[in-house]
Motif scaffolding. Structure first.
Motif, PDB file in Angstrom:
ATOM      1  N   ALA A 133       0.989   6.783   2.480  1.00  0.00           N
ATOM      2  CA  ALA A 133       1.249   6.122   1.185  1.00  0.00           C
ATOM      3  C   ALA A 133       1.105   4.612   1.294  1.00  0.00           C
ATOM      4  O   ALA A 133       0.659   3.951   0.358  1.00  0.00           O
ATOM      5  CB  ALA A 133       2.650   6.493   0.704  1.00  0.00           C
ATOM      6  N   LEU A 134       1.485   4.052   2.460  1.00  0.00           N
ATOM      7  CA  LEU A 134       1.432   2.599   2.638  1.00  0.00           C
ATOM      8  C   LEU A 134       0.011   2.100   2.871  1.00  0.00           C
ATOM      9  O   LEU A 134      -0.357   1.002   2.418  1.00  0.00           O
ATOM     10  CB  LEU A 134       2.334   2.190   3.807  1.00  0.00           C
ATOM     11  N   ILE A 135      -0.805   2.885   3.588  1.00  0.00           N
ATOM     12  CA  ILE A 135      -2.123   2.380   3.959  1.00  0.00           C
ATOM     13  C   ILE A 135      -3.274   3.037   3.196  1.00  0.00           C
ATOM     14  O   ILE A 135      -4.415   2.604   3.320  1.00  0.00           O
ATOM     15  CB  ILE A 135      -2.358   2.555   5.472  1.00  0.00           C
ATOM     16  N   TRP A 136      -2.972   4.076   2.395  1.00  0.00           N
ATOM     17  CA  TRP A 136      -4.071   4.791   1.756  1.00  0.00           C
ATOM     18  C   TRP A 136      -3.885   4.844   0.248  1.00  0.00           C
ATOM     19  O   TRP A 136      -4.542   4.135  -0.499  1.00  0.00           O
ATOM     20  CB  TRP A 136      -4.180   6.197   2.371  1.00  0.00           C
ATOM     21  N   THR A 137      -2.946   5.680  -0.270  1.00  0.00           N
ATOM     22  CA  THR A 137      -2.749   5.809  -1.718  1.00  0.00           C
ATOM     23  C   THR A 137      -1.285   6.080  -2.030  1.00  0.00           C
ATOM     24  O   THR A 137      -0.575   6.770  -1.272  1.00  0.00           O
ATOM     25  CB  THR A 137      -3.589   6.963  -2.299  1.00  0.00           C
ATOM     26  N   GLY A 138      -0.847   5.526  -3.126  1.00  0.00           N
ATOM     27  CA  GLY A 138       0.544   5.730  -3.543  1.00  0.00           C
ATOM     28  C   GLY A 138       0.862   7.165  -3.910  1.00  0.00           C
ATOM     29  O   GLY A 138       2.038   7.556  -3.952  1.00  0.00           O
ATOM     30  N   TRP A 139      -0.177   7.970  -4.188  1.00  0.00           N
ATOM     31  CA  TRP A 139       0.073   9.377  -4.519  1.00  0.00           C
ATOM     32  C   TRP A 139       0.739  10.141  -3.369  1.00  0.00           C
ATOM     33  O   TRP A 139       1.378  11.170  -3.582  1.00  0.00           O
ATOM     34  CB  TRP A 139      -1.244  10.072  -4.882  1.00  0.00           C
ATOM     35  N   MET A 140       0.594   9.623  -2.163  1.00  0.00           N
ATOM     36  CA  MET A 140       1.211  10.307  -1.017  1.00  0.00           C
ATOM     37  C   MET A 140       2.724  10.187  -1.011  1.00  0.00           C
ATOM     38  O   MET A 140       3.404  10.814  -0.185  1.00  0.00           O
ATOM     39  CB  MET A 140       0.633   9.743   0.287  1.00  0.00           C
TER      40      MET A 140
END
Length: 545
Positions: A27-34
């Motif tokens: 979520a921190l390095i890729w996408t908030g959807w995680m």
């Protein structure tokens, strides 16, 4: 030091913790959807932490998170069995074949089947009706039986198939109204059960059998005793056609009950005549009488208070001598009930302890045979009509009961199926999925009164039509003509017996004569029966000389 194998039971717990961290990093390095899976896995991690700390369930302490799968599958085990594993003939407690027959007749669908029977006709227990080479066509299948002796001022012309006792409180208001409206449409009777006459019975407008049980609901004084004035008021209702004193029921004979104050709604309180905020107790025994003589006198009192309506009692046979005590009291007092309903231990809409459901009470066939022959032996069978209840859902079930001595049959669960019961067996949980056995208004709302009442009437009509066809096939003109010799029973792989051999009618008056050639077992009990007391004449004690 624990070995690797023993630590594997924590693998699921460790996995969800690891997935929590991985989801957060993603979520921190890729996408908030995680963040969505992060929240899910954190929740599961907290659940696992709770599991290893809680003391109630060992399986959760040893298998955190994963252990909940056991409880999940255990919770849906009945549904898995019913829909995926159970065969069409497995009785749990009603087979899929039996339930399907009710559904089809209630909906007016095709109830025929191709390719022959699926029953094992050479196994012990298989039974059949003998047919004639000169069958009869019966046009009118609205079969009736008159209930009421010459001492009854208002006899009732009852259908051969009626709705057995189920109380409002156990069943939802919509279920009661659908059943009673269906009874009105079909012209048959509906037993109120011990919960008395509710507003939903009155709205339905169908004929009622008012049941008076040990709690005296609908005729109850403030201290829980019988109130004659309240009884007279309830019994005077035009809908009430008969009065039934309940001694015991097939589901839990000899067992009382209690409706907790938390479950008593204003409508239940109104019907039963009990106060809100107090536990509603049904004691195991009646307080209005304690001896056979007093019981007959009470029945006579109910007949007078009701204005001469048919009065009888319902029981599941236990100590056979006690029933003979009642019959002796009938002879001594001259007060003979208009009817007796024999409930088999296989009956059971009421929730009961497993031991009671499985191991207390006599099955319907044996109970019915015993009551029928005892009344014959006492010479009063012609004065008393007998009803039979206990897994009666098909025309063959009715024909068999009539052949063994019944004058009519009652069914509870058969009519429950007709209004949508799926045998979820959650009746006592208030979570009935189809709104039949619940007081949850949202669940009860699922049951549409108009359509279900039509199904009730249709099931009744189609079952009696099938009974008429079976009666005609046997060469008889009325189902009341069925006798034991019209039944055949498979006793073993190479042995069959006629119904008159297995369940013979004993001679009229044999208990009142000195002949010793028939009914020795009946005679022995009859000699020990006392019209003045239910207690046995001698009590054997362990270790006595």
């Amino acid at each position: 030091m624990p070995d690797l194998g023993s630590m594997m039971r924590f693998a699921t717990f460790a996995g969800v913790i690891a997935l929590s961290f991985l989801s957060l990093i993603a979520a921190l390095i890729w996408t908030g959807w995680m963040m969505i899976p992060f929240v899910i896995f954190v929740g599961m991690s907290l659940l696992g932490l709770h599991d290893v700390r809680q003391p109630q369930h060992s399986i959760l302490r040893n298998y955190p998170v994963l252990g909940h799968m056991r409880f999940l599958f255990e919770g849906i085990r009945p549904e898995i069995r019913q829909y995926l594993i159970e065969s069409d003939q497995d009785e749990e407690p009603f087979s899929r074949d039996a339930r399907s027959l009710v559904y089809q007749r209630a909906k007016g669908q095709e109830d025929k089947r191709p390719f022959g029977t699926r029953l094992r006709v050479y196994d012990a227990g298989y039974a059949w009706v003998t047919h004639s080479v000169v069958p009869i066509h019966i046009e009118d299948t609205d079969f009736r039986v008159k209930i009421g002796s010459d001492k009854c001022k208002k006899p009732y012309n009852a259908s051969l198939y009626n709705i057995s006792a189920m109380s409002f409180g156990s069943l939802s208001g919509n279920a009661i109204k659908a059943l009673n409206t269906g009874a009105k449409l079909g012209g048959f009777a509906h037993d109120t059960g011990e919960g008395s006459v509710s507003r939903y019975h009155k709205e339905g407008g169908g004929d009622l059998i008012y049941q008076v049980a040990s709690g005296y609901f609908g005729c109850r004084a403030a201290d829980g005793s019988f109130d004659p004035d309240k009884f007279k008021e309830t019994a005077a209702l035009e809908q009430v056609k008969m009065i039934e004193l309940k001694l015991s029921q097939g589901a839990k004979p000899g067992h009382g009950g209690m409706l907790p104050a938390s479950k008593i709604t204003p409508e239940i309180a109104e019907a039963r005549g009990v106060p809100m905020g107090q536990d509603c107790v049904s004691p195991p025994a009646h307080s209005a009488f304690s001896t056979p003589i007093e019981m007959m006198q009470f029945l006579g009192r109910l007949r007078d208070l009701s204005g001469g309506k048919p009065v009888g009692f319902k029981l599941c046979i236990g100590h056979r001598r006690e029933f003979m005590c009642m019959v002796k009291a009938m002879l001594e007092t001259g007060i003979v009930p208009d009817f007796i309903v024999v409930d088999g231990t296989e009956g059971g809409t009421g929730a009961a302890p497993v031991e009671f459901a499985n191991h207390i009470g006599m099955p319907m066939v044996e109970g019915l045979t015993f009551v029928h022959n005892t009344l014959r032996g006492a010479g009063i069978r012609d004065q008393v009509r007998i009803g039979a209840a206990g897994k009666v859902v098909s025309s063959f079930d009715i024909a068999r009961a009539l052949a063994l001595g019944a004058d009519w049959c009652n069914s509870a669960r058969g009519f429950m199926f007709s209004i949508g019961c799926i045998q979820a067996q959650a009746c006592h949980t208030n979570h009935c999925p189809v709104g039949v056995a619940t007081q949850d208004p949202l669940r009860a709302r699922a049951l549409d009164v108009v359509s279900k009442s039509q199904r009730v009437a249709r099931f009744h009509s189609n079952t009696l039509k099938a009974l008429g066809e079976m009666t005609g096939a046997a060469g008889l003109s009325h189902p009341g003509d069925f006798m034991p010799q019209h039944l055949m029973l498979r006793m073993g792989d190479k042995k069959m017996a006629e119904g008159s051999e297995a369940y013979p009618y004993l001679p009229i008056g044999f208990l009142l004569t000195q002949k010793e050639d028939v009914g020795a077992d009946y005679r022995n009990r009859w000699a020990r029966a006392d019209a003045h007391c239910f207690t046995p004449p001698t009590t054997e004690k362990r270790g006595a000389a």
